[in-house]
Enzyme design. Structure first.
Site, PDB file in Angstrom:
ATOM      1  CG  ASP A  27      -2.337   0.520   1.107  1.00 35.33           C
ATOM      2  OD1 ASP A  27      -2.191   1.546  -0.567  1.00 35.33           O
ATOM      3  OD2 ASP A  27      -2.960   1.206   2.594  1.00 35.33           O
ATOM      4  N   GLY A  28       0.431   2.470  -0.791  1.00 39.77           N
ATOM      5  CA  GLY A  28       1.012   3.880  -0.188  1.00 39.77           C
ATOM      6  C   GLY A  28       1.630   3.869  -1.604  1.00 39.77           C
ATOM      7  N   GLY A  30      -0.248   5.303  -4.358  1.00 33.82           N
ATOM      8  CA  GLY A  30      -0.422   6.635  -5.301  1.00 33.82           C
ATOM      9  C   GLY A  30      -0.024   7.992  -3.854  1.00 33.82           C
ATOM     10  CG  HIS A  44      -0.395   2.350  -9.150  1.00 35.12           C
ATOM     11  ND1 HIS A  44      -0.439   1.860  -8.035  1.00 35.12           N
ATOM     12  CD2 HIS A  44      -1.239   3.099  -9.897  1.00 35.12           C
ATOM     13  CE1 HIS A  44      -1.677   2.633  -7.530  1.00 35.12           C
ATOM     14  NE2 HIS A  44      -2.330   3.310  -8.740  1.00 35.12           N
ATOM     15  CD  GLU A  74     -13.067  -5.093  -1.134  1.00 30.12           C
ATOM     16  OE1 GLU A  74     -12.612  -5.550  -1.572  1.00 30.12           O
ATOM     17  OE2 GLU A  74     -14.082  -5.733  -1.124  1.00 30.12           O
ATOM     18  CG  ASN A  75      -7.917  -2.262  -5.239  1.00 29.31           C
ATOM     19  OD1 ASN A  75      -6.850  -3.158  -5.018  1.00 29.31           O
ATOM     20  ND2 ASN A  75      -7.596  -1.202  -4.541  1.00 29.31           N
ATOM     21  NE  ARG A  78      -7.955   1.950  -5.166  1.00 28.22           N
ATOM     22  CZ  ARG A  78      -6.333   2.638  -5.793  1.00 28.22           C
ATOM     23  NH1 ARG A  78      -5.136   2.170  -5.870  1.00 28.22           N
ATOM     24  NH2 ARG A  78      -6.146   1.838  -4.021  1.00 28.22           N
ATOM     25  CD  GLU A 214       2.554 -12.914  15.521  1.00 26.48           C
ATOM     26  OE1 GLU A 214       2.507 -11.563  16.166  1.00 26.48           O
ATOM     27  OE2 GLU A 214       2.618 -13.700  16.556  1.00 26.48           O
TER      28      GLU A 214
HETATM   29  C1  IPE Z   1      -5.658  -2.593  -0.492  1.00 28.34           C
HETATM   30  O1  IPE Z   1      -5.179  -1.581  -0.289  1.00 28.34           O
HETATM   31  C2  IPE Z   1      -5.527  -3.535  -1.273  1.00 28.34           C
HETATM   32  C3  IPE Z   1      -4.177  -3.370  -1.800  1.00 28.34           C
HETATM   33  C4  IPE Z   1      -2.874  -3.011  -2.172  1.00 28.34           C
HETATM   34  C5  IPE Z   1      -3.783  -4.064  -3.160  1.00 28.34           C
HETATM   35  P1  IPE Z   1      -6.167  -0.317  -0.950  1.00 28.34           P
HETATM   36  O2  IPE Z   1      -5.551   0.851  -1.053  1.00 28.34           O
HETATM   37  O3  IPE Z   1      -6.816  -0.987  -1.468  1.00 28.34           O
HETATM   38  O4  IPE Z   1      -6.876  -0.545   0.859  1.00 28.34           O
HETATM   39  P2  IPE Z   1      -7.779   0.645   1.151  1.00 28.34           P
HETATM   40  O5  IPE Z   1      -8.537   0.749   0.633  1.00 28.34           O
HETATM   41  O6  IPE Z   1      -6.902   1.809   2.148  1.00 28.34           O
HETATM   42  O7  IPE Z   1      -8.918   0.275   2.919  1.00 28.34           O
HETATM   43  C1  IPE Z   2      -1.257  -0.116  -3.614  1.00 25.40           C
HETATM   44  O1  IPE Z   2      -1.185   1.743  -3.221  1.00 25.40           O
HETATM   45  C2  IPE Z   2      -1.694  -0.766  -4.852  1.00 25.40           C
HETATM   46  C3  IPE Z   2      -3.424  -1.210  -5.104  1.00 25.40           C
HETATM   47  C4  IPE Z   2      -4.228  -1.048  -3.832  1.00 25.40           C
HETATM   48  C5  IPE Z   2      -3.783  -1.375  -6.288  1.00 25.40           C
HETATM   49  P1  IPE Z   2      -2.806   2.866  -3.595  1.00 25.40           P
HETATM   50  O2  IPE Z   2      -2.899   2.689  -4.136  1.00 25.40           O
HETATM   51  O3  IPE Z   2      -3.446   2.405  -2.621  1.00 25.40           O
HETATM   52  O4  IPE Z   2      -1.870   3.773  -2.603  1.00 25.40           O
HETATM   53  P2  IPE Z   2      -2.744   5.041  -1.921  1.00 25.40           P
HETATM   54  O5  IPE Z   2      -2.869   3.563  -0.982  1.00 25.40           O
HETATM   55  O6  IPE Z   2      -3.574   5.820  -2.631  1.00 25.40           O
HETATM   56  O7  IPE Z   2      -1.138   6.278  -1.121  1.00 25.40           O
HETATM   57 MG    MG Z   3      -4.075   2.495  -0.930  1.00 26.88          MG
END
Ligand code: IPE
Ligand code: IPE
Ligand code: MG
Length: 259
Positions: A27-28, A30, A44, A74-75, A78, A214
């Site tokens: 995650d992170g 974006g 990405h 859920e993605n 987007r 864990e």
């Molecule tokens: C979880 O991250 C899904 C993946 C890493 C593929 P998200 O960014 O979609 O999760 P939320 O929306 O913050 O819970």
């Molecule tokens: C994780 O990064 C990648 C996917 C969920 C596909 P994010 O796109 O969720 O990045 P943030 O959480 O918006 O920073």
């Molecule tokens: Mg995210």
């Protein structure tokens, strides 16, 4: 010239127990891009590089199975251009990595409703899975169009069908028999689940399989995640005591006996 033995590293003094199966909520991406004034897709793109480095970092550290949460059910919600860009990146990644997986003996598997992924990606996945199926020493599992709730629904449906067909007996139902219908049927449960980016949640990832895992949450954004961060998470895993419902004394019968 001194013949004094080299000072043992801390790893030699207390051998690390390396988790067999590590699962990561990547995650992170974006936020990594936003911090730099770049479009999210740039995050990405950098995230894909981290997938590559982490795949080999985990193996170097002795991990046998690495599951990466790449795209959740859920993605899809987007913005369409981000979803399209993510699919494009996944296709690019799979095309590029096939040769590397074969050369470096990485077995690829997936969990999730991959049958709902774009046809081109499904084709690449099928080919890669087929060509790497013998490399059982190290497995990379990509969670694609994955969600624990859809997984349970799919498993319950398959289980019910098996009961109807007389292959399972409803009254004998146990976790051992039901879990064979999960996407992860042939995989061991994750020992360590890592989430990057400072979020402290599961987001529908391996809810059942991580029942006794864990968890390590790190503020590092996924594109910045390094082998050292993975090693630090494994070191943290080593400071935990997994009790599986038992007492500490039960886990250390020898130590308890001398008290
Ligand atoms: C979880 O991250 C899904 C993946 C890493 C593929 P998200 O960014 O979609 O999760 P939320 O929306 O913050 O819970
Ligand atoms: C994780 O990064 C990648 C996917 C969920 C596909 P994010 O796109 O969720 O990045 P943030 O959480 O918006 O920073
Ligand atoms: Mg995210």
């Amino acid at each position: 010239m001194s013949h004094a033995p080299a000072r043992p590293s801390s790893a030699e003094r207390t051998p690390l127990h390396v988790p067999h199966h590590v699962a990561i909520i990547m995650d992170g991406n974006g936020r990594w891009a936003q911090k730099r004034g770049l479009p999210r897709i740039e995050g990405h793109r950098r995230g894909v590089e981290t997938v590559r480095t982490t795949t080999f970092a985990a193996r170097d550290l002795g991990v046998k199975m690495l599951t990466l949460y790449a795209f959740s059910v859920e993605n899809w919600k987007r913005p369409q251009d981000e979803v399209g860009a993510l699919m494009g990146l996944l296709e690019y990644y799979l095309k590029k990595e096939l040769a590397t997986f074969v050369r470096d003996r990485v077995r690829l598997r997936t969990i999730g409703r991959t049958e709902e992924m774009p046809a081109g990606i499904q084709k690449l996945l099928r080919a890669t899975i087929e060509e790497t199926k013998e490399f059982t020493d190290y497995t990379l599992v990509l969670a694609l169009n994955y969600g624990s709730r859809t997984e349970v629904v799919d498993a319950a449906r398959a289980y019910a069908a098996a009961v109807a067909a007389g292959q399972e007996k409803l009254n004998d139902g146990s976790w051992a028999s039901f879990s064979r219908y999960l996407y992860t049927a042939e995989f061991p449960e994750p020992d360590l689940v890592i989430r990057t980016s400072g979020e402290n949640r599961i987001s529908n990832f391996l809810l059942l399989q991580a029942a006794y895992a864990e968890f390590v949450f790190t503020p590092v954004l996924w594109p910045d995640f390094t082998k050292a961060d993975l090693a630090a998470a494994i070191a943290e895993f080593n400071r935990r005591e997994r009790r599986f419902g038992l007492t500490s004394e039960q886990l250390k019968p020898a130590a308890a006996a001398v008290k």
